[in-house]
Motif scaffolding. Structure first.
Motif, PDB file in Angstrom:
ATOM      1  N   ARG A  21       0.817  -1.214   0.000  1.00 51.01           N
ATOM      2  CA  ARG A  21       0.000   0.000   0.000  1.00 51.01           C
ATOM      3  C   ARG A  21       0.857   1.274   0.000  1.00 51.01           C
ATOM      4  O   ARG A  21       0.337   2.381  -0.017  1.00 51.01           O
ATOM      5  N   LEU A  73      15.026  -3.663  -1.313  1.00 47.69           N
ATOM      6  CA  LEU A  73      15.207  -2.281  -1.764  1.00 47.69           C
ATOM      7  C   LEU A  73      15.908  -1.447  -0.703  1.00 47.69           C
ATOM      8  O   LEU A  73      15.460  -1.390   0.453  1.00 47.69           O
ATOM      9  N   TYR A 102      19.100   5.055   9.224  1.00 48.62           N
ATOM     10  CA  TYR A 102      18.376   4.380   8.143  1.00 48.62           C
ATOM     11  C   TYR A 102      19.383   3.743   7.172  1.00 48.62           C
ATOM     12  O   TYR A 102      19.223   2.601   6.747  1.00 48.62           O
ATOM     13  N   LEU A 141      12.409   9.046  -4.827  1.00 48.26           N
ATOM     14  CA  LEU A 141      11.251   8.646  -5.644  1.00 48.26           C
ATOM     15  C   LEU A 141      10.063   9.568  -5.395  1.00 48.26           C
ATOM     16  O   LEU A 141       9.992  10.231  -4.371  1.00 48.26           O
TER      17      LEU A 141
HETATM   18  N1  LIG Z   1      10.249   7.042  -1.138  1.00 48.96           N
HETATM   19  C1  LIG Z   1      11.491   7.206  -1.571  1.00 48.96           C
HETATM   20  O1  LIG Z   1      11.867   8.301  -2.025  1.00 48.96           O
HETATM   21  C2  LIG Z   1      12.450   6.061  -1.555  1.00 48.96           C
HETATM   22  C3  LIG Z   1      12.109   4.796  -1.089  1.00 48.96           C
HETATM   23  N2  LIG Z   1      13.045   3.793  -1.120  1.00 48.96           N
HETATM   24  C4  LIG Z   1      12.747   2.458  -0.586  1.00 48.96           C
HETATM   25  O2  LIG Z   1      11.582   1.891  -1.141  1.00 48.96           O
HETATM   26  C5  LIG Z   1      10.910   1.076  -0.174  1.00 48.96           C
HETATM   27  C6  LIG Z   1       9.462   1.506  -0.063  1.00 48.96           C
HETATM   28  O3  LIG Z   1       9.411   2.880   0.287  1.00 48.96           O
HETATM   29  P1  LIG Z   1       8.069   3.740   0.118  1.00 48.96           P
HETATM   30  O4  LIG Z   1       7.096   3.000  -0.727  1.00 48.96           O
HETATM   31  O5  LIG Z   1       8.495   5.106  -0.250  1.00 48.96           O
HETATM   32  O6  LIG Z   1       7.528   3.791   1.609  1.00 48.96           O
HETATM   33  P2  LIG Z   1       6.032   3.933   2.120  1.00 48.96           P
HETATM   34  O7  LIG Z   1       6.118   4.491   3.490  1.00 48.96           O
HETATM   35  O8  LIG Z   1       5.205   4.639   1.114  1.00 48.96           O
HETATM   36  O9  LIG Z   1       5.544   2.431   2.189  1.00 48.96           O
HETATM   37  C7  LIG Z   1       6.100   1.518   3.080  1.00 48.96           C
HETATM   38  C8  LIG Z   1       5.118   0.401   3.302  1.00 48.96           C
HETATM   39  O10 LIG Z   1       5.646  -0.497   4.269  1.00 48.96           O
HETATM   40  C9  LIG Z   1       4.627  -0.819   5.205  1.00 48.96           C
HETATM   41  N3  LIG Z   1       5.181  -1.118   6.510  1.00 48.96           N
HETATM   42  C10 LIG Z   1       5.949  -0.322   7.297  1.00 48.96           C
HETATM   43  N4  LIG Z   1       6.225  -0.937   8.449  1.00 48.96           N
HETATM   44  C11 LIG Z   1       5.620  -2.165   8.403  1.00 48.96           C
HETATM   45  C12 LIG Z   1       5.536  -3.257   9.286  1.00 48.96           C
HETATM   46  N5  LIG Z   1       6.126  -3.232  10.483  1.00 48.96           N
HETATM   47  N6  LIG Z   1       4.819  -4.330   8.908  1.00 48.96           N
HETATM   48  C13 LIG Z   1       4.189  -4.369   7.718  1.00 48.96           C
HETATM   49  N7  LIG Z   1       4.242  -3.362   6.819  1.00 48.96           N
HETATM   50  C14 LIG Z   1       4.945  -2.274   7.170  1.00 48.96           C
HETATM   51  C15 LIG Z   1       3.795   0.446   5.276  1.00 48.96           C
HETATM   52  O11 LIG Z   1       2.517   0.161   5.795  1.00 48.96           O
HETATM   53  P3  LIG Z   1       1.868   1.240   6.817  1.00 48.96           P
HETATM   54  O12 LIG Z   1       1.884   2.542   6.080  1.00 48.96           O
HETATM   55  O13 LIG Z   1       0.507   0.684   7.050  1.00 48.96           O
HETATM   56  O14 LIG Z   1       2.768   1.245   8.014  1.00 48.96           O
HETATM   57  C16 LIG Z   1       3.753   0.870   3.812  1.00 48.96           C
HETATM   58  O15 LIG Z   1       2.744   0.199   3.105  1.00 48.96           O
HETATM   59  C17 LIG Z   1      11.691   1.238   1.127  1.00 48.96           C
HETATM   60  O16 LIG Z   1      12.556   0.137   1.294  1.00 48.96           O
HETATM   61  C18 LIG Z   1      12.491   2.497   0.913  1.00 48.96           C
HETATM   62  O17 LIG Z   1      13.695   2.464   1.619  1.00 48.96           O
HETATM   63  C19 LIG Z   1      14.301   3.987  -1.611  1.00 48.96           C
HETATM   64  C20 LIG Z   1      14.677   5.213  -2.080  1.00 48.96           C
HETATM   65  C21 LIG Z   1      13.799   6.349  -2.079  1.00 48.96           C
END
Ligand SMILES: NC(=O)C1=CN([C@@H]2O[C@H](COP(=O)(O)OP(=O)(O)OC[C@H]3O[C@@H](n4cnc5c(N)ncnc54)[C@H](OP(=O)(O)O)[C@@H]3O)[C@@H](O)[C@H]2O)C=CC1
Ligand SMILES: C[C@H]1O[C@H](OP(=O)(O)OP(=O)(O)OC[C@H]2O[C@@H](n3cnc4c(=O)[nH]c(N)nc43)[C@H](O)[C@@H]2O)[C@@H](O)[C@@H](O)C1=O
Length: 320
Positions: free
Chosen positions: A20, A113, A144, A174
């Motif tokens: 999500r 990732l 982090y 991103l």
């Molecule tokens: N956004 C960016 O600019 C960048 C992102 N990335 C990497 O991409 C990946 C995704 O990032 P991004 O999509 O932006 O992050 P988001 O915060 O948009 O999404 C992260 C997701 O992980 C879920 N999540 C977090 N903690 C838990 C948990 N304990 N159990 C189950 N689910 C969990 C969240 O659910 P909930 O919201 O319900 O907690 C959410 O759906 C990460 O590894 C990040 O490091 C890398 C570079 C840049």
């Protein structure tokens, strides 16, 4: 090294962790577009990935064939700086649980990732994969970054000891639909989009932007990242992590002017120099991924317009 069977297994069970979020939701859209039919998805409340026992029973029961790990504790410069314990602790827990249980229960391939913040603050630019662990990290996100470096190393260790196909992709900054638009805890692009939008709606004269405006950042649309993730699942089975960027960098001042234009805000920018700039520059060297045959398609201008349309339809209208 190439593997090349992922795309021919459209009915294989794939667990997309974090489906999500910004990245996970884009990966799910991409997999559906490509004809994958058997995705296994769990919300945070259905499966807390920090719980070792819950993750273990999930893998024992579901036995997915492929895993894409896009669940993490994620945030911008302020969140990273304010909640260091969460950023190191939660991320180490999630990735350790998922990587170990995935290996133990016979997952064929896993994509982890990380992020461009794994590289030293003063790494050579553009930053090659080989710059990892060659110098001190940027203090605002070192907690982090340490967790993410541990994730890369875990994938490498399991490959070495168990000949297990775990790979790592390192995305640049991103943006896109389903981003986090929180006023303080989000990344710069969604934060500014919201601030300019609200200033326009309230006829405000000015918008505050953090820092000096001089740091350089490379932005990639999340749909391009999702395309790269599917490409890596299919085409890459190497030891080393792979950078995933756009190759295009802008200063924060240039980004602010672009977002201002897309949103249509007419007032002025005010710079809050009490806020940290973070790393001065982090343009990645994307030649490894390009040499494998992948390049991005979405320009920053088009991506910004698309994201603002999504924001208007899905965030602003839903609040009204
Ligand atoms: N956004 C960016 O600019 C960048 C992102 N990335 C990497 O991409 C990946 C995704 O990032 P991004 O999509 O932006 O992050 P988001 O915060 O948009 O999404 C992260 C997701 O992980 C879920 N999540 C977090 N903690 C838990 C948990 N304990 N159990 C189950 N689910 C969990 C969240 O659910 P909930 O919201 O319900 O907690 C959410 O759906 C990460 O590894 C990040 O490091 C890398 C570079 C840049
Ligand atoms: C993806 C990457 O994201 C984080 O690193 P970052 O690139 O520094 O992320 P950022 O998007 O929050 O900021 C970029 C720049 O923009 C400036 N800036 C201006 N005005 C706002 C503003 O309103 N909000 C934010 N967040 N920044 C602002 C801000 O001062 C900085 O100079 C890592 O912690 C880590 O999570 C990581 O890997």
């Amino acid at each position: 090294m190439k593997s090349g069977s992922f795309m021919s297994e459209k009915s294989a069970k794939i667990f997309v962790a974090g489906h999500r979020g910004l990245v996970g939701s884009a990966i799910v859209r991409k997999l559906h577009d490509q004809g994958f039919t058997h995705l296994v998805l769990r919300t945070h409340s259905e499966l807390d990935l920090t719980s070792q026992s819950d993750v273990e029973s999930f893998f024992a029961t579901e036995k997915p064939v492929y895993v894409i790990l896009a669940a993490a504790k994620v945030g911008g410069i302020h969140a990273n700086n304010t909640y260091p314990a969460d950023f190191i602790g939660v991320n180490l827990q999630i990735q350790t649980n998922v990587i170990h249980s995935a290996y133990k229960h016979g997952v064929k391939k896993l994509l982890f990732l990380g992020s461009s913040c794994i590289y030293p603050k003063f790494a050579p630019q553009p930053i090659p994969e080989s710059a990892l662990l060659t110098g001190p990290l940027e203090p605002t996100n070192e907690w982090y970054a340490i967790a993410k470096i541990a994730g890369i190393k875990m994938c490498q260790a399991y490959r070495l000891q168990h000949q297990w196909d775990a790979i790592s992709g390192m995305p640049t900054n991103l943006y896109g639909q389903n981003d986090n638009f929180h006023p303080e805890n989000s990344h710069v692009l969604p934060a500014l989009m919201r601030r300019f939008h609200e200033a326009k709606a309230n006829n405000a004269d000015e918008v505050v932007v953090w820092g000096s405006g001089s740091p350089l950042r490379e932005f990639l649309h999340v749909d391009d990242l999702a395309d790269a993730c599917v490409f890596l699942m299919d085409q890459y089975s190497g030891f080393e992590h792979v950078n995933v960027g756009s190759g295009v960098e802008v200063t924060i001042k240039e980004l602010a002017e672009l977002v201002k234009e897309v949103v249509g805000f007419k007032g002025k920018l005010v710079w809050d120099c009490t806020k940290p700039d973070g790393t001065p520059r982090k343009l990645m060297d994307n030649s490894k991924l390009a040499s494998l045959g992948w390049t991005p398609k979405i320009s920053l201008k088009d991506g910004l317009s698309q994201t603002y349309e999504w924001y208007l339809e899905n965030v602003v209208q839903k609040k009204q």
